[in-house]
Design a protein around this motif. Structure first.
Motif, short mmCIF file in Angstrom:
data_model
loop_
_atom_site.label_atom_id
_atom_site.label_comp_id
_atom_site.label_asym_id
_atom_site.label_seq_id
_atom_site.Cartn_x
_atom_site.Cartn_y
_atom_site.Cartn_z
N LEU A 414 0.83 -1.21 0.00
CA LEU A 414 0.00 0.00 0.00
C LEU A 414 0.86 1.26 0.00
N LEU A 415 1.95 1.23 0.75
CA LEU A 415 2.86 2.38 0.76
C LEU A 415 3.47 2.60 -0.62
N ILE A 416 3.89 1.52 -1.27
CA ILE A 416 4.48 1.65 -2.60
C ILE A 416 3.46 2.18 -3.59
N GLU A 417 2.22 1.74 -3.44
CA GLU A 417 1.18 2.12 -4.40
C GLU A 417 0.73 3.56 -4.21
N HIS A 418 0.58 4.01 -2.94
CA HIS A 418 -0.04 5.32 -2.71
C HIS A 418 0.93 6.40 -2.22
N ALA A 419 2.00 6.01 -1.56
CA ALA A 419 2.84 7.02 -0.94
C ALA A 419 4.21 7.17 -1.59
N LYS A 428 12.41 5.68 -1.48
CA LYS A 428 11.79 4.70 -2.40
C LYS A 428 12.62 3.42 -2.48
N GLU A 429 13.94 3.59 -2.56
CA GLU A 429 14.81 2.40 -2.62
C GLU A 429 14.71 1.59 -1.35
N LEU A 430 14.68 2.25 -0.18
CA LEU A 430 14.54 1.52 1.08
C LEU A 430 13.21 0.79 1.16
N LEU A 431 12.14 1.46 0.68
CA LEU A 431 10.82 0.82 0.70
C LEU A 431 10.78 -0.39 -0.21
N GLN A 432 11.42 -0.28 -1.38
CA GLN A 432 11.45 -1.42 -2.30
C GLN A 432 12.29 -2.57 -1.72
N ALA A 433 13.40 -2.20 -1.04
CA ALA A 433 14.21 -3.24 -0.40
C ALA A 433 13.42 -3.96 0.68
N ALA A 434 12.65 -3.19 1.47
CA ALA A 434 11.80 -3.83 2.49
C ALA A 434 10.76 -4.74 1.85
N HIS A 435 10.19 -4.29 0.72
CA HIS A 435 9.22 -5.13 -0.01
C HIS A 435 9.85 -6.45 -0.43
N ASP A 436 11.05 -6.39 -1.02
CA ASP A 436 11.72 -7.61 -1.48
C ASP A 436 12.05 -8.55 -0.32
N GLU A 437 12.54 -7.98 0.80
CA GLU A 437 12.92 -8.83 1.93
C GLU A 437 11.71 -9.49 2.57
N VAL A 438 10.57 -8.76 2.65
CA VAL A 438 9.36 -9.35 3.22
C VAL A 438 8.89 -10.52 2.39
N TYR A 439 8.90 -10.37 1.07
CA TYR A 439 8.44 -11.48 0.24
C TYR A 439 9.43 -12.62 0.22
N ARG A 440 10.72 -12.32 0.40
CA ARG A 440 11.68 -13.41 0.53
C ARG A 440 11.45 -14.17 1.83
N MET A 441 11.14 -13.44 2.92
CA MET A 441 10.83 -14.10 4.19
C MET A 441 9.55 -14.93 4.09
N LYS A 442 8.54 -14.41 3.36
CA LYS A 442 7.31 -15.19 3.19
C LYS A 442 7.59 -16.49 2.44
N ALA A 443 8.45 -16.42 1.41
CA ALA A 443 8.79 -17.63 0.67
C ALA A 443 9.52 -18.62 1.57
N MET A 444 10.43 -18.10 2.42
CA MET A 444 11.16 -18.99 3.32
C MET A 444 10.21 -19.64 4.33
N VAL A 445 9.24 -18.85 4.84
CA VAL A 445 8.28 -19.41 5.81
C VAL A 445 7.45 -20.51 5.16
N HIS A 446 6.99 -20.28 3.92
CA HIS A 446 6.21 -21.31 3.23
C HIS A 446 7.05 -22.56 3.00
#
Length: 621
Positions: A414-419, A428-446
């Protein structure tokens, strides 16, 4: 005096001295650090108070200027608000006075600030300041208020300078004292070490001299000279050892004349060793008949001491795999290569079920006729239980992490889309890095959840008879676009003549897809990936071959373990894919391995059981 007291006396003084020196150094350094921290903390509070006073003073002056410009309400509000802040920090500055000159500076600030407040009242108490002319108010500000403001600011800066200089001087002094303490400690410790070394050499020489005599005597006995005797010169443990040694040589001389007694003694010693081993040991002859079994083995296999020589392997071991390995060891002279998971058997020991890791060792020296096989049964029940508990913990932790990670990912999306359009490029780069790391963590959890379910046996497998060609076709369809884009040849061997396998189609296709995906990352443009299959025994061996960069030798034995990645610089990978492949293959009753030469490519192979073993001809490995 016994040997223990001699050692304690020899080393006690030196070690006590060293301990005293170390303790003294630690106490002094700790005290110095604590005092320095306390002083520096006070100075830091004083500097912080001055900074906040300067900030509040500047805002008050801005309020005065607002009143001068005619915005009386806002100016008075800002002035009063920052007046309270200034007085608060001035009070804190009074509480943290620690050095000479600081009290006078604080008193000067207080006096000047009082004058500043008094003169500022000329504006705040004007009967109708909004009607006063701008030149008139500016004149009051420049001639009456501004000089006092500058004086208050100068005294604040002077107070800050005093604290900064004092803090730097105290820090330098503490550093010098600490350095002197360290060097003095090193010097005293070095002297103590030299003394300890001296005592060590002296006492070591006194202790080693009798031992050298023992060594020389033992050498003579080994050469067959049983008339050796040692002189007893001390009354400590070495003297007692010398007496016992002399008694031993006397007995050896007597038994040397009786070869039978020596053989019996050796047999008794071997029996004692076997009896003391907690793992099960079973000895078979070349006909797979039991010729010996230790107490632990009898307890595990529930074999009575009477009549054990009349039993065969199949009678005491209900697991056919073990007897097959014993037979292969007798035939070849060494244990055949077999996966670790196939070397684990489960046996009922009374009221509980226990797990054992077995291994077979041939009896007989090289180039001599084989006389039998020793089977070792090592109890790994606690290790298996530990693995189960670890898997359950990983599953529970991964399940609990999944919900907050999903919420966090949605928030970042939502932050990437609206803010993001309102943010600077760095944010913006930090927000995108956080996005990538969260989805990498989700893949690891799965992946962790899937792996834990498989290891715990909680995955549902839908077994069916599947043609090998269908498995290969499904894998090819998944990567058709990627292969064409990268211009890689995907070769599929002719497998139409092979029998169907008993497998869960989706799970085996997942294994093939993971292996092909790994190959795609390391095969250069113009390379090839080859899918092949071969029937050996009751299993079909499926392989994925490529001509990529290969796998370093140090990783080949660990690549199927969790979180192992060959390329640690590669982002987005969890290191769990091959571990999941291994567990899926194990759930099908098969094994998986890799052969690779760095720079020449890799071949991943795994086995899947045949759907109808009785209806096909088998090919031996």
């Amino acid at each position: 005096m016994n040997l223990k007291k001699k050692i304690l006396i020899g080393y006690g003084v030196a070690f006590s001295l060293m301990g005293l020196v170390v303790t003294w150094a630690i106490i002094n350094l700790w005290s110095l650090g604590k005092t320095t921290d306390a002083i520096l903390r006070d100075y830091y509070r004083s500097i912080l108070a001055v900074e906040n006073m300067l900030d509040a003073l500047g805002r008050q002056d801005s309020g005065v200027l607002l009143m001068v410009m005619g915005d009386t309400r806002k100016g008075v509000s800002q002035y009063r608000e920052n007046e309270a802040i200034f007085l608060e920090w001035l009070g804190r500055s009074k509480d943290s006075i620690a050095v000479k000159g600081e009290l006078e500076a604080v008193q000067a600030i207080q006096a000047n600030y009082g004058e500043y407040r008094r003169r500022s009242q000329l504006l705040t108490d004007m009967p109708d300041p909004e009607r006063a002319s701008l030149p008139e108010t500016l004149k009051i500000y420049r001639e009456s208020i501004l000089p006092v403001f500058s004086q208050v600011k100068a005294t604040c800066i002077e107070l800050r300078t005093i604290n900064e200089k004092t803090m730097y001087a105290v820090s330098e002094k503490a550093r010098r004292v600490a350095k002197q303490t360290i060097w003095s400690t090193i010097m005293v410790a070095s002297i103590a070490s030299v003394l300890a070394l001296f005592f060590s050499l002296v006492f070591a020489e006194r202790l080693v001299l009798p031992l050298r005599r023992f060594v020389e005597a033992v050498r003579k006995i080994s050469a067959g000279e049983f008339s050796v005797e040692l002189s007893v010169e001390t009354r400590d443990e070495l003297g007692e050892l010398a007496l016992e040694f002399n008694r031993m040589t006397t007995e050896l001389r007597r038994y040397h004349m009786m070869n039978v007694d020596r053989i019996v003694a050796e047999k008794n010693k071997a029996d004692a060793i076997l009896a003391s081993i907690e793992d099960g040991l079973v000895v078979f002859d070349t006909d797979q008949r039991v010729t010996g079994i230790n107490p632990a083995g009898r307890r595990i296999l529930r074999v009575e001491p009477q009549g054990q020589d009349l039993l065969y392997c199949e009678q005491i071991l209900p697991v056919r795999t073990v007897c097959e390995v014993v037979a292969a060891t007798i035939s070849s002279g060494s244990q055949p290569e077999i996966a670790d998971d196939r070397r684990i058997i489960t046996l009922s020991c009374g009221a509980e079920t226990r797990h054992f890791l077995f291994s077979a060792t041939a009896i007989g020296q090289k180039d001599q006729k084989l006389t039998g096989v020793v089977l070792l049964l090592k109890d790994i029940t606690q290790l298996r239980e530990f693995e189960r508990l670890k898997s359950e913990f990983v599953m529970a932790a991964s399940h609990e992490l999944r919900t907050p990670l999903t919420s966090l990912g949605m928030s970042i999306d939502l932050l990437i889309e609206h803010a993001s359009r309102y943010l600077p490029e760095r944010e913006k780069e930090l927000l995108q890095a956080a996005h990538d790391e969260v989805y990498r963590m989700k893949a690891m959890v799965h992946d962790l959840l899937d792996l834990s379910k498989i290891e715990a046996g909680r995955i549902d497998l839908e077994f069916e008879s599947v043609p090998v060609a269908l498995l290969f076709d499904n894998a090819r369809e998944i990567f058709r676009g990627q292969i064409n884009m990268k211009q890689i040849r995907l070769q599929i061997a002719d497998v139409g003549h092979l029998p169907q396998v008993r497998a869960d189609t989706n799970k085996i296709v997942w294994v093939l897809s993971n292996l092909v995906s790994n190959a795609l990352r390391y095969v250069e443009e113009g390379g090839y990936i080859r899918l092949a299959a071969e029937m050996i025994g009751d299993f079909i061996h499926l392989s994925v071959e490529d001509n990529g960069v290969g796998i370093p030798a140090e990783y080949q034995s660990r690549i199927f373990q969790k979180f192992v990645r060959v390329d640690k610089q590669e982002s987005g990978r969890t290191g769990l894919g091959l571990a999941i492949c291994r567990e899926i293959v194990r759930a099908h009753g098969g094994t998986i391995w890799v052969k690779s030469d760095p720079g020449q490519g890799s071949v991943f192979t795994f086995t899947v059981p045949i759907a109808d073993p009785g209806g096909v001809k088998r090919k031996s490995a």
